[in-house]
Scaffold this motif. Structure first.
Motif, PDB file in Angstrom:
ATOM      1  N   PRO A   1      57.052  38.368  20.364  1.00 60.00           N
ATOM      2  CA  PRO A   1      56.939  39.911  19.655  1.00 60.00           C
ATOM      3  C   PRO A   1      56.938  40.202  18.145  1.00 60.00           C
ATOM      4  O   PRO A   1      56.321  41.110  17.959  1.00 60.00           O
ATOM      5  CB  PRO A   1      58.271  40.343  20.316  1.00 60.00           C
ATOM      6  CG  PRO A   1      58.487  39.523  21.558  1.00 60.00           C
ATOM      7  CD  PRO A   1      57.926  38.158  21.285  1.00 60.00           C
ATOM      8  N   ALA A   2      57.368  39.117  17.496  1.00 61.56           N
ATOM      9  CA  ALA A   2      57.671  39.461  16.227  1.00 61.56           C
ATOM     10  C   ALA A   2      56.252  39.307  15.345  1.00 61.56           C
ATOM     11  O   ALA A   2      55.914  40.054  14.479  1.00 61.56           O
ATOM     12  CB  ALA A   2      58.247  38.532  15.345  1.00 61.56           C
TER      13      ALA A   2
ATOM     14  N   HIS B   1      62.159  47.151  25.779  1.00 61.50           N
ATOM     15  CA  HIS B   1      61.939  45.840  26.254  1.00 61.50           C
ATOM     16  C   HIS B   1      61.185  44.900  25.314  1.00 61.50           C
ATOM     17  O   HIS B   1      61.296  43.640  25.713  1.00 61.50           O
ATOM     18  CB  HIS B   1      60.905  46.403  27.479  1.00 61.50           C
ATOM     19  CG  HIS B   1      61.478  47.024  28.795  1.00 61.50           C
ATOM     20  ND1 HIS B   1      62.394  46.598  29.426  1.00 61.50           N
ATOM     21  CD2 HIS B   1      61.258  48.268  28.922  1.00 61.50           C
ATOM     22  CE1 HIS B   1      62.942  47.542  30.184  1.00 61.50           C
ATOM     23  NE2 HIS B   1      62.253  48.476  30.157  1.00 61.50           N
ATOM     24  N   LEU B   2      60.532  45.468  24.201  1.00 63.63           N
ATOM     25  CA  LEU B   2      60.102  44.357  23.207  1.00 63.63           C
ATOM     26  C   LEU B   2      60.499  44.900  21.849  1.00 63.63           C
ATOM     27  O   LEU B   2      59.729  45.272  21.018  1.00 63.63           O
ATOM     28  CB  LEU B   2      58.612  44.488  23.212  1.00 63.63           C
ATOM     29  CG  LEU B   2      57.796  43.703  24.541  1.00 63.63           C
ATOM     30  CD1 LEU B   2      56.331  44.227  24.538  1.00 63.63           C
ATOM     31  CD2 LEU B   2      58.023  42.387  24.660  1.00 63.63           C
ATOM     32  N   PRO B   3      62.126  44.801  21.716  1.00 63.16           N
ATOM     33  CA  PRO B   3      62.391  45.325  20.587  1.00 63.16           C
ATOM     34  C   PRO B   3      62.045  44.710  19.200  1.00 63.16           C
ATOM     35  O   PRO B   3      61.764  45.401  18.143  1.00 63.16           O
ATOM     36  CB  PRO B   3      64.033  45.116  20.667  1.00 63.16           C
ATOM     37  CG  PRO B   3      63.931  43.833  21.727  1.00 63.16           C
ATOM     38  CD  PRO B   3      62.989  44.154  22.330  1.00 63.16           C
ATOM     39  N   GLY B   4      61.490  43.668  19.043  1.00 63.29           N
ATOM     40  CA  GLY B   4      60.921  43.052  17.861  1.00 63.29           C
ATOM     41  C   GLY B   4      59.582  43.246  17.535  1.00 63.29           C
ATOM     42  O   GLY B   4      58.938  42.700  16.533  1.00 63.29           O
ATOM     43  N   THR B   5      58.639  43.925  18.393  1.00 54.66           N
ATOM     44  CA  THR B   5      57.365  44.233  18.193  1.00 54.66           C
ATOM     45  C   THR B   5      57.222  45.241  17.401  1.00 54.66           C
ATOM     46  O   THR B   5      57.817  46.568  17.266  1.00 54.66           O
ATOM     47  CB  THR B   5      56.760  44.533  19.683  1.00 54.66           C
ATOM     48  OG1 THR B   5      57.172  43.379  20.508  1.00 54.66           O
ATOM     49  CG2 THR B   5      55.217  44.794  19.596  1.00 54.66           C
ATOM     50  N   MET B   6      56.133  45.234  16.527  1.00 60.47           N
ATOM     51  CA  MET B   6      55.770  46.379  15.542  1.00 60.47           C
ATOM     52  C   MET B   6      55.094  47.425  16.583  1.00 60.47           C
ATOM     53  O   MET B   6      54.189  46.929  17.153  1.00 60.47           O
ATOM     54  CB  MET B   6      55.092  45.944  14.196  1.00 60.47           C
ATOM     55  CG  MET B   6      54.592  47.131  13.377  1.00 60.47           C
ATOM     56  SD  MET B   6      53.368  46.653  12.157  1.00 60.47           S
ATOM     57  CE  MET B   6      54.517  45.594  11.236  1.00 60.47           C
TER      58      MET B   6
END
Length: 117
Positions: free
Chosen positions: A1-2, A20-25
């Motif tokens: 995700p990062a 659900h994908l907190p680290g995704t920009m």
């Protein structure tokens, strides 16, 4: 995700993916300028504006400057589309000082930007 940049086209999608994908920009692919603040409130990291929104409004006022100011005040980064990546599309958009450019032709965009250096 990062290492992922996710384009979201609705506030509901932004909220869902932030959970659900907190680290995704997230890039808010906003459907209209009035949606900037709603996408910001939903937690997107980047706001995509269409270059044709940056021109003057029907009354000749600087509508584009107002949109850019709203994005800047939100603390979000700015993404602008440059279509084919040619100087015709890129040069005017660079005046807005975007953080990101989005194109259908990355090789052409690279050549255009290199020619400007």
């Amino acid at each position: 995700p990062a290492k992922t940049m996710l384009g979201v086209r609705s506030v509901a999608a932004a909220v869902f993916y932030r959970e659900h994908l907190p680290g995704t920009m997230q890039v808010g692919m906003i459907p209209k300028p009035d949606d900037i603040e709603a996408f910001v409130a939903a937690g997107v990291d980047v706001i995509r504006l269409w270059p044709h929104w940056l021109g003057p409004d029907k009354g000749g006022n600087a509508a584009g400057e107002q949109l850019l100011e709203r994005v800047r005040k939100s603390g979000r980064r700015l993404l602008l589309n440059v279509e084919a990546g040619t100087a015709k599309y890129v040069n005017p958009v660079l005046l807005a000082k975007p953080d990101y450019l989005f194109t259908d032709d990355p090789a052409m965009l690279r050549r255009t930007l290199q020619a400007l250096q």
